[in-house]
Scaffold this active site. Sequence first.
Site, PDB file in Angstrom:
ATOM      1  N   SER A  32      65.926  27.648  33.857  1.00  0.00           N
ATOM      2  CA  SER A  32      65.990  29.032  34.350  1.00  0.00           C
ATOM      3  C   SER A  32      65.414  29.060  35.760  1.00  0.00           C
ATOM      4  CB  SER A  32      65.154  29.958  33.462  1.00  0.00           C
ATOM      5  OG  SER A  32      64.989  31.220  34.086  1.00  0.00           O
ATOM      6  N   TYR A  89      57.102  31.768  29.177  1.00  0.00           N
ATOM      7  CA  TYR A  89      58.532  31.451  29.267  1.00  0.00           C
ATOM      8  C   TYR A  89      58.807  30.575  30.496  1.00  0.00           C
ATOM      9  CZ  TYR A  89      63.570  32.163  29.817  1.00  0.00           C
ATOM     10  OH  TYR A  89      64.923  31.960  29.977  1.00  0.00           O
TER      11      TYR A  89
HETATM   12  N1  LIG Z   1      70.383  35.453  30.148  1.00  0.00           N
HETATM   13  C1  LIG Z   1      69.614  35.103  31.150  1.00  0.00           C
HETATM   14  O1  LIG Z   1      69.375  35.904  32.065  1.00  0.00           O
HETATM   15  C2  LIG Z   1      69.030  33.714  31.209  1.00  0.00           C
HETATM   16  C3  LIG Z   1      68.505  33.266  32.434  1.00  0.00           C
HETATM   17  C4  LIG Z   1      67.979  31.997  32.508  1.00  0.00           C
HETATM   18  C5  LIG Z   1      67.964  31.186  31.384  1.00  0.00           C
HETATM   19  N2  LIG Z   1      68.466  31.650  30.205  1.00  0.00           N
HETATM   20  C6  LIG Z   1      68.440  30.738  29.063  1.00  0.00           C
HETATM   21  O2  LIG Z   1      69.749  30.604  28.559  1.00  0.00           O
HETATM   22  C7  LIG Z   1      69.689  30.217  27.180  1.00  0.00           C
HETATM   23  C8  LIG Z   1      70.628  31.105  26.386  1.00  0.00           C
HETATM   24  O3  LIG Z   1      70.162  32.434  26.478  1.00  0.00           O
HETATM   25  P1  LIG Z   1      71.131  33.693  26.462  1.00  0.00           P
HETATM   26  O4  LIG Z   1      70.841  34.474  27.666  1.00  0.00           O
HETATM   27  O5  LIG Z   1      72.515  33.318  26.167  1.00  0.00           O
HETATM   28  O6  LIG Z   1      70.474  34.526  25.265  1.00  0.00           O
HETATM   29  P2  LIG Z   1      70.835  34.666  23.721  1.00  0.00           P
HETATM   30  O7  LIG Z   1      72.146  35.354  23.603  1.00  0.00           O
HETATM   31  O8  LIG Z   1      69.622  35.252  23.124  1.00  0.00           O
HETATM   32  O9  LIG Z   1      71.035  33.170  23.210  1.00  0.00           O
HETATM   33  C9  LIG Z   1      70.023  32.416  22.619  1.00  0.00           C
HETATM   34  C10 LIG Z   1      70.672  31.471  21.628  1.00  0.00           C
HETATM   35  O10 LIG Z   1      69.643  30.599  21.112  1.00  0.00           O
HETATM   36  C11 LIG Z   1      69.686  30.654  19.713  1.00  0.00           C
HETATM   37  N3  LIG Z   1      68.382  30.380  19.150  1.00  0.00           N
HETATM   38  C12 LIG Z   1      67.217  31.023  19.314  1.00  0.00           C
HETATM   39  N4  LIG Z   1      66.245  30.440  18.603  1.00  0.00           N
HETATM   40  C13 LIG Z   1      66.834  29.375  17.990  1.00  0.00           C
HETATM   41  C14 LIG Z   1      66.359  28.367  17.108  1.00  0.00           C
HETATM   42  N5  LIG Z   1      65.088  28.314  16.712  1.00  0.00           N
HETATM   43  N6  LIG Z   1      67.253  27.449  16.667  1.00  0.00           N
HETATM   44  C15 LIG Z   1      68.547  27.481  17.035  1.00  0.00           C
HETATM   45  N7  LIG Z   1      69.048  28.408  17.861  1.00  0.00           N
HETATM   46  C16 LIG Z   1      68.190  29.342  18.315  1.00  0.00           C
HETATM   47  C17 LIG Z   1      70.199  32.043  19.376  1.00  0.00           C
HETATM   48  O11 LIG Z   1      70.762  32.055  18.084  1.00  0.00           O
HETATM   49  P3  LIG Z   1      70.037  32.752  16.806  1.00  0.00           P
HETATM   50  O12 LIG Z   1      69.553  34.062  17.269  1.00  0.00           O
HETATM   51  O13 LIG Z   1      71.122  32.760  15.804  1.00  0.00           O
HETATM   52  O14 LIG Z   1      68.938  31.804  16.410  1.00  0.00           O
HETATM   53  C18 LIG Z   1      71.278  32.190  20.441  1.00  0.00           C
HETATM   54  O15 LIG Z   1      72.458  31.530  20.031  1.00  0.00           O
HETATM   55  C19 LIG Z   1      68.215  30.300  26.779  1.00  0.00           C
HETATM   56  O16 LIG Z   1      67.653  29.010  26.813  1.00  0.00           O
HETATM   57  C20 LIG Z   1      67.622  31.176  27.868  1.00  0.00           C
HETATM   58  O17 LIG Z   1      66.248  30.913  28.042  1.00  0.00           O
HETATM   59  C21 LIG Z   1      69.017  32.892  30.092  1.00  0.00           C
END
Ligand SMILES: NC(=O)c1ccc[n+]([C@@H]2O[C@H](COP(=O)([O-])OP(=O)(O)OC[C@H]3O[C@@H](n4cnc5c(N)ncnc54)[C@H](OP(=O)(O)O)[C@@H]3O)[C@@H](O)[C@H]2O)c1
Length: 249
Positions: free
Chosen positions: A137, A150
């Site tokens: 990130s 985080y």
């Molecule tokens: N969106 C942003 O602005 C942003 C920016 C920088 C980085 N990121 C990173 O991008 C990645 C994806 O995030 P996103 O934005 O797409 O959010 P998201 O929709 O909340 O996706 C998170 C994913 O991780 C899964 N997850 C969470 N805990 C888990 C566990 N213990 N075991 C297996 N799966 C798990 C969730 O599935 P379940 O809920 O089914 O467990 C979901 O599929 C993350 O690493 C986040 O830190 C996001």
Amino acid sequence: MGKLQNRIALVTGGTTGIGLATAKLFAEEGAKVTVTGTNPRTLEAARSELRGIARVVASDAGSEADIASLADSFARDGTGLDVLFLNAGIVKTAPIAQLDEAAFDESFRINVKGPLLAIKHFSPLMRPGGSIVLTGSIVGQTGIVGGSVYSATKAAIRSLGRTAAAELAEAKIRVNVVSPGPTDSGVIEKGATAEQSEATKRALIERSPQRRLGTSEEVARAVLFLASDDASFITGAELMVDGGWTGVR
Ligand SMILES: NC(=O)c1ccc[n+]([C@@H]2O[C@H](COP(=O)([O-])OP(=O)(O)OC[C@H]3O[C@@H](n4cnc5c(N)ncnc54)[C@H](OP(=O)(O)O)[C@@H]3O)[C@@H](O)[C@H]2O)c1
């Protein structure tokens, strides 16, 4: 021919947001894809959205038992593995003065320990030419109020990407980090009221050089690049997918 034709791919945290968009793109490009998640509701929704496109498996990305058992299932199938997208992550924010020990432990368990153990268990199954992509990130590089835990997990991911790239170079496996900026993946809405998430989005858009959030599909295209042979001379790198957030003032 697709960029991942006949490749075997695993996406952790592939039930929603960036992981789901990437799983769809990988499949469009010819990969045989498995995605993981833990929430029964989103697992079910992903099963229906990815029917005929990808396999959806309940597996806790922070649990060594679950990771080892999933790796065993790949080993038993005998298919090997070409692409590992370690994307599962949780976001917990609070000022340091209100730091909660349980939130710290859970964040490091899922965001840091999980990817480390996944590399331990899955990399022996990967073929030469394979690619591991970790989700970092922009906050691994910038300070934001409330981001201590985080942001530290994502800085650790940046470091892990370099070490794993060094250790796996001889096996001809590349390891890179994709670091999104604020992305409209649905994560901002999690645990927030509609008003709170709108306010958060407005504040993020205001600070962004492109005056908008990114989309999950835009991040997915960068992950595909790093996962495919288009990035064959790239390892140990961090690709910012942030609309200029870190590099432009
Ligand atoms: N969106 C942003 O602005 C942003 C920016 C920088 C980085 N990121 C990173 O991008 C990645 C994806 O995030 P996103 O934005 O797409 O959010 P998201 O929709 O909340 O996706 C998170 C994913 O991780 C899964 N997850 C969470 N805990 C888990 C566990 N213990 N075991 C297996 N799966 C798990 C969730 O599935 P379940 O809920 O089914 O467990 C979901 O599929 C993350 O690493 C986040 O830190 C996001």
